[in-house]
Enzyme design. Structure first.
Site, PDB file in Angstrom:
ATOM      1  N   TRP A  32      75.215 -59.279  -1.445  1.00  0.00           N
ATOM      2  CA  TRP A  32      75.768 -58.998  -0.143  1.00  0.00           C
ATOM      3  C   TRP A  32      77.207 -58.543   0.089  1.00  0.00           C
ATOM      4  O   TRP A  32      77.522 -58.116   0.984  1.00  0.00           O
ATOM      5  CB  TRP A  32      75.821 -60.464   0.246  1.00  0.00           C
ATOM      6  CG  TRP A  32      74.790 -60.950   0.708  1.00  0.00           C
ATOM      7  CD1 TRP A  32      73.852 -61.870  -0.224  1.00  0.00           C
ATOM      8  CD2 TRP A  32      73.601 -60.888   1.908  1.00  0.00           C
ATOM      9  NE1 TRP A  32      72.516 -62.325   0.352  1.00  0.00           N
ATOM     10  CE2 TRP A  32      72.551 -61.646   1.606  1.00  0.00           C
ATOM     11  CE3 TRP A  32      73.751 -60.087   2.857  1.00  0.00           C
ATOM     12  CZ2 TRP A  32      71.654 -61.634   2.444  1.00  0.00           C
ATOM     13  CZ3 TRP A  32      72.838 -60.187   3.845  1.00  0.00           C
ATOM     14  CH2 TRP A  32      71.507 -60.805   3.607  1.00  0.00           C
ATOM     15  N   ASP A  87      82.665 -58.701   8.195  1.00  0.00           N
ATOM     16  CA  ASP A  87      81.593 -59.340   9.143  1.00  0.00           C
ATOM     17  C   ASP A  87      82.569 -60.521   9.650  1.00  0.00           C
ATOM     18  O   ASP A  87      82.302 -61.819   9.547  1.00  0.00           O
ATOM     19  CB  ASP A  87      80.616 -59.695   8.291  1.00  0.00           C
ATOM     20  CG  ASP A  87      79.359 -60.399   9.178  1.00  0.00           C
ATOM     21  OD1 ASP A  87      79.372 -60.291  10.514  1.00  0.00           O
ATOM     22  OD2 ASP A  87      78.609 -61.008   8.695  1.00  0.00           O
ATOM     23  N   ARG A 137      80.954 -52.945  -0.067  1.00  0.00           N
ATOM     24  CA  ARG A 137      80.440 -53.170   1.231  1.00  0.00           C
ATOM     25  C   ARG A 137      81.242 -52.742   2.225  1.00  0.00           C
ATOM     26  O   ARG A 137      80.835 -52.021   3.223  1.00  0.00           O
ATOM     27  CB  ARG A 137      80.008 -54.393   1.506  1.00  0.00           C
ATOM     28  CG  ARG A 137      79.361 -54.590   2.900  1.00  0.00           C
ATOM     29  CD  ARG A 137      78.816 -56.211   2.884  1.00  0.00           C
ATOM     30  NE  ARG A 137      78.751 -56.694   4.213  1.00  0.00           N
ATOM     31  CZ  ARG A 137      78.354 -57.756   4.836  1.00  0.00           C
ATOM     32  NH1 ARG A 137      78.110 -58.702   3.820  1.00  0.00           N
ATOM     33  NH2 ARG A 137      78.333 -58.209   6.071  1.00  0.00           N
ATOM     34  N   GLU A 165      81.230 -67.914  14.324  1.00  0.00           N
ATOM     35  CA  GLU A 165      80.298 -67.862  13.195  1.00  0.00           C
ATOM     36  C   GLU A 165      80.999 -68.437  12.122  1.00  0.00           C
ATOM     37  O   GLU A 165      80.472 -69.134  11.210  1.00  0.00           O
ATOM     38  CB  GLU A 165      79.698 -66.569  13.000  1.00  0.00           C
ATOM     39  CG  GLU A 165      78.573 -66.534  11.958  1.00  0.00           C
ATOM     40  CD  GLU A 165      78.030 -65.153  11.715  1.00  0.00           C
ATOM     41  OE1 GLU A 165      77.307 -65.117  10.543  1.00  0.00           O
ATOM     42  OE2 GLU A 165      77.984 -64.305  12.782  1.00  0.00           O
ATOM     43  N   GLU A 206      70.479 -55.304   6.433  1.00  0.00           N
ATOM     44  CA  GLU A 206      69.966 -56.641   6.220  1.00  0.00           C
ATOM     45  C   GLU A 206      68.574 -56.683   6.416  1.00  0.00           C
ATOM     46  O   GLU A 206      67.905 -57.913   6.839  1.00  0.00           O
ATOM     47  CB  GLU A 206      70.790 -57.606   7.024  1.00  0.00           C
ATOM     48  CG  GLU A 206      72.263 -57.725   6.911  1.00  0.00           C
ATOM     49  CD  GLU A 206      73.050 -58.497   8.021  1.00  0.00           C
ATOM     50  OE1 GLU A 206      74.017 -59.216   7.415  1.00  0.00           O
ATOM     51  OE2 GLU A 206      72.317 -58.916   9.036  1.00  0.00           O
ATOM     52  N   GLU A 239      70.455 -67.398  17.052  1.00  0.00           N
ATOM     53  CA  GLU A 239      70.977 -67.230  15.676  1.00  0.00           C
ATOM     54  C   GLU A 239      72.647 -67.110  15.677  1.00  0.00           C
ATOM     55  O   GLU A 239      73.109 -66.456  16.607  1.00  0.00           O
ATOM     56  CB  GLU A 239      70.704 -65.821  14.988  1.00  0.00           C
ATOM     57  CG  GLU A 239      71.183 -65.689  13.799  1.00  0.00           C
ATOM     58  CD  GLU A 239      70.707 -64.361  13.230  1.00  0.00           C
ATOM     59  OE1 GLU A 239      71.224 -63.948  12.134  1.00  0.00           O
ATOM     60  OE2 GLU A 239      69.871 -63.641  13.723  1.00  0.00           O
ATOM     61  N   ARG A 240      73.244 -68.043  14.976  1.00  0.00           N
ATOM     62  CA  ARG A 240      74.843 -68.246  15.322  1.00  0.00           C
ATOM     63  C   ARG A 240      75.110 -68.714  16.763  1.00  0.00           C
ATOM     64  O   ARG A 240      76.258 -68.281  17.378  1.00  0.00           O
ATOM     65  CB  ARG A 240      75.717 -67.033  15.102  1.00  0.00           C
ATOM     66  CG  ARG A 240      75.074 -66.384  13.391  1.00  0.00           C
ATOM     67  CD  ARG A 240      75.103 -67.320  12.549  1.00  0.00           C
ATOM     68  NE  ARG A 240      74.530 -66.533  11.305  1.00  0.00           N
ATOM     69  CZ  ARG A 240      74.359 -67.173   9.981  1.00  0.00           C
ATOM     70  NH1 ARG A 240      74.510 -68.512   9.922  1.00  0.00           N
ATOM     71  NH2 ARG A 240      73.962 -66.662   8.978  1.00  0.00           N
ATOM     72  N   ASN A 288      68.562 -58.750  15.673  1.00  0.00           N
ATOM     73  CA  ASN A 288      67.351 -59.199  14.809  1.00  0.00           C
ATOM     74  C   ASN A 288      66.125 -59.156  15.665  1.00  0.00           C
ATOM     75  O   ASN A 288      65.450 -60.242  16.073  1.00  0.00           O
ATOM     76  CB  ASN A 288      67.335 -60.073  13.721  1.00  0.00           C
ATOM     77  CG  ASN A 288      68.586 -59.852  12.870  1.00  0.00           C
ATOM     78  OD1 ASN A 288      68.905 -58.670  12.250  1.00  0.00           O
ATOM     79  ND2 ASN A 288      69.355 -60.682  12.662  1.00  0.00           N
TER      80      ASN A 288
END
Length: 836
Positions: A553, A376, A347, A404, A297, A173-174, A216
């Protein structure tokens, strides 16, 4: 003899071609090597156990000396032969040679290096420190730093980890450099050669831990077969002093272990984790510990059971403490379904809101891992206020080497200056000096542990990160985690010498490109603190400012037809400014004292708001995007000046990416400027936005087998429209008469390169072929690809020095393939020096 000399020179030139796999550990011959004061006759490694980092240090010294000086040294145990390179721990050195007064100044992982006497002495506080000292000595030699030295070097913080977001199926991922080196088809890999090579790279920049799987996390990592695999990976990395860690899925006791709950206060859950942890440590006795992402998330966590985040973290802390393990608990906790209609919602407030009341409630082997900014990994954010909120809790900063949001290794962005700004930022807690770097080390608030983590995501690509120049970021991360006082440009200089050699033109050019790269990317991707204006709902790669708003988000810009920016003041907005210490909050609360580069982070303003420069906010946007893209164009010419001064393999690889960046920066420039022009209806004072006199729009050409296509987002196509073939089996042709004056032009074609097909194109003038190409960037770049015509798939190819006559018939033929309908946006005829 002359022929033989020329043949050998040619052979040497061919042999110098490099694929990047050696990174900065090339150990190439250095100029004026004969000036070195003396050549040691042997290496004395004070540990012969092959799993020992001291043994590894001896092997590395032997390898490095041979590469740099062409001299093969033998490796011995304790010996009095002189001159020699002696490497070992304090205890081993004292046992062999007697007193060692310098030991008093050594901290864990630290080392002493001296070249003052007959011997070169490298002594580590522990075995890992001895290896770090060996690498440091070799780095000096490889940079032709032959001066006599004697010094102690200690780490700024004990935790210097990297995180890999690798998945069990081998994807990352990424990740932008190929599949995982740790996992394949659901299991830990059998061949650990590449793993050991990565550990060697990490050790050379003094990284001491690695979390190998995605935050994750997949519960199947805890299967017996995979736990055995963890032991195999740890064995491969142990000789380099790199300790293995893993990410955990909080719900594992239920989804994998068969329990009815994963409540952290349930004794059965607590016992289950203790048992699993014991099993892992049986296989990996020196495991660094766990990394946990919880209640963020959609990930499970303790809040499911109305338990606190500290309850969850401490459950893992209890399991790892008997083994000396650490729990890194991510502060990246937020609700991704926030109601945007409430202007108080933010956020950016989430981390402090979730953690402020838990300060002091985490066990001593828990470290809260905090992203450097409140959102982020954006191109610019203020330092997270959580750093100064947690006074009684161990903390670490989370950085991101994998780009990213910052061009995904297809755009040159040297990140050390960004990190430097954050690390040096003074949070002014209690009106005392409170730099971020001193908070995370544990010094400012007297915490026992703390440090650094960086998401890296190397893959199987020979270049490790998919880009030769992107490796400067991994190198800089390690150096700055050891010593945040290191200067960005000096770190870069060391990396260039070690990676590309000593040619002054090479040094100056790469330095100039790299130091300009972050400001340039910020200029054309999102400035004034508005965040990186990428598509946050899809690939995080190309431009799509509208994607920031209208969703839960929380990466909002709150842009409308009159105004833009988040009001984060206490007086009128979300109160985020008030999460900082009073001295910092006072600066951010006031629009007049807020730095312009964070204006839209803290304040919602009209597009006509005057900046300190005197420009309006919207005009700054227009100008900055043009300036940033213009800088990206210069990178191509700068790199081309190095032809013949860098081996051909790496030269061509970097040239390809710099050419791509130059084209994609124009996509960014036009897309963002067009979006905000349409939204605000305020024209660019320089009349550039929407005015493209060098272009022939594809939709205005005579079409056969092609049809027009309304691109979405609209601003990612010039004129909002492109052309695609009428079917996936129809060859398309677009023709037009050239109306530009006769002359020599660079002819550029902007098109879309989708994953799922490799369309072929041919460009001609009066049936004279100018160029042919294939839409196969998904095989060459590594960025997150797109199946749509959008800002991610938009790209450009340029054919230079084309002789053009007014009235020539321009023709472009597109042959679709798979789902890729040979899409074309426009063709530009650019006079010399014009960048469209």
């Amino acid at each position: 003899m002359i022929f033989v000399y020329l043949f050998l020179s040619l052979l040497a030139a061919v042999a110098t071609a490099e694929d990047g796999s050696r990174a900065w550990l090339r150990y190439a011959p250095v100029p004026q090597a004969d000036n070195y004061r003396s050549h040691p006759s042997s290496i004395i490694a004070l540990n012969s156990t092959k799993s020992s980092p001291v043994y590894t240090a001896g092997q590395e010294l032997q390898h490095g000396i041979k590469g740099i000086f062409g001299k093969q040294l033998g490796i011995n145990g304790t010996s009095n032969s002189r001159p020699a390179i002696i490497v070992g721990t304090v205890d081993a050195y004292r046992k062999a040679y007697g007193n060692f007064d310098e030991a008093d100044g050594l901290e864990e992982d630290g080392f002493f290096l001296s070249t003052e006497g007959d011997n070169v002495v490298i002594v580590g506080q522990n075995e890992r420190g001895a290896l770090y000292g060996a690498f440091d000595y070799l780095s000096r030699l490889a940079q032709a730093k032959f001066s006599t030295v004697s010094y102690v070097s200690n780490p700024h913080a004990p935790i210097r980890w990297v995180n890999q977001w690798d998945n069990m199926d081998g994807s990352i991922e990424r990740g932008y450099a190929g599949p995982s080196i740790f996992f394949q088809n659901g299991f830990v890999v059998t061949n650990t050669t590449r793993v050991a090579e990565y550990a060697r790279l990490l050790a050379s920049i003094r990284i001491n831990g690695i979390v190998i799987n995605n935050v994750n996390a997949n519960v199947t990592l805890l299967s017996s077969r995979n736990m055995d695999g963890l032991g195999r990976l740890a064995d491969a990395m142990r000789p380099y002093g790199v300790q293995l860690g893993i990410s955990l899925n909080f719900a594992s006791p239920q989804t994998f272990g068969g329990l009815s709950t994963f409540d952290p206060l349930d004794p059965a859950v607590d016992a289950w984790w203790a048992n699993i942890t014991d099993q892992i440590y049986t296989r990996v006795p020196d495991m660094a510990g766990y990394l946990v992402k919880a209640n963020s998330e959609g990930q499970p966590g303790p809040l499911t059971y109305n338990r606190t985040l500290a309850d969850g973290a401490n459950m893992f802390a209890r399991a790892t403490k008997p083994h000396g393990g650490i729990v890194m608990f991510r502060a990246f906790v937020y609700d991704n379904h926030i109601n945007e209609t409430n202007w108080k919602n933010d956020r950016a407030n989430a981390a402090v809101d979730f953690f402020k009341d838990l300060d002091g409630k985490f066990d001593d082997n828990v470290v809260v891992q905090i992203k450097y900014g409140p959102i982020d990994f954006q191109v610019r954010e203020p330092a997270s206020p959580l750093f100064s909120t947690l006074r009684k809790t161990n903390t670490a900063i989370e950085l991101q080497v994998t780009q990213e949001y910052l061009g995904q290794q297809c755009h040159l962005v040297y990140l050390a200056p960004l990190w430097k700004e954050i690390l040096e930022f003074d949070m002014k807690a209690d009106d005392r000096p409170s730099k971020v770097k001193d908070i995370i080390s544990g010094e400012r608030f007297s915490r026992p542990i703390g440090g650094f983590a960086a998401v890296v995501n190397v893959g199987t690509n020979a270049t490790w990160l998919g880009s030769h120049l992107a490796m400067s970021n991994l190198y800089a991360y390690g150096i700055m985690a050891w010593d945040p006082a290191a200067q960005s440009e000096e770190v870069l200089g060391s990396w260039i010498r070690l990676t590309f050699g000593f040619n002054r033109d090479v040094m100056d050019t790469i330095t100039d490109m790299s130091m300009k790269s972050w400001p340039a990317y910020e200029n054309y991707s999102g400035n004034l603190g508005i965040q990186t204006l990428t598509d946050i709902l899809y690939t995080h790669f190309g431009p799509n400012p509208a994607s920031q708003d209208g969703n839960g988000w929380g990466q909002w810009t709150r842009a409308d037809s009159f105004s833009i920016g988040m009001d984060r003041t206490v007086k009128n907005g979300t109160g985020n400014a008030g999460q900082y210490s009073p001295a910092v909050a006072q600066v951010y609360e006031n629009i007049n004292t807020t730095p312009d580069n964070l204006l839209l982070w803290f304040h919602h303003v009209n597009y006509t708001q005057r900046l300190k420069s005197g420009k309006t906010a919207i005009q700054h946007f227009y100008d900055a995007h043009y300036e940033g893209a213009a800088t990206a164009q210069t990178f191509v010419k700068q790199w081309e000046s190095l032809q013949g001064k860098i081996d051909a393999e790496r030269y061509e690889h970097v040239l390809f990416r710099q050419t791509y960046q130059a084209g994609h920066s124009l996509v960014w420039r036009d897309s963002i400027n067009q979006f905000y022009y349409n939204l605000s209806q305020i024209p660019d004072e320089a009349k550039r936005v929407g005015n493209h006199p060098y272009r022939i729009e594809a939709e205005k050409m005579a079409l056969s087998g092609y049809r027009t296509y309304a691109v979405n987002p609209f601003h990612t196509a010039s004129g909002y429209t492109a052309i695609v073939t009428t079917s996936n089996s129809t060859v398309g042709t677009a023709t037009a008469n050239v109306t530009f004056a006769s002359g020599t032009y660079d002819v550029a074609v902007n098109y879309y390169d989708l994953i799922g097909g490799k369309a072929r194109y041919e460009l001609s003038l009066n049936n004279r072929t100018i160029g042919q190409w294939t839409g196969d960037l998904e095989d060459k770049l590594g960025h997150a690809p797109s199946i749509y015509l959008d800002g991610h798939s938009a790209t450009r190819i340029t054919f230079r020095g084309v002789e053009v006559n007014k009235g020539d018939i321009l023709k472009i033929v597109g042959k679709p393939d798979g789902i890729e309908p040979a899409p074309i946006d426009y063709i530009s005829f650019l006079p010399p020096g014009v960048a469209d």
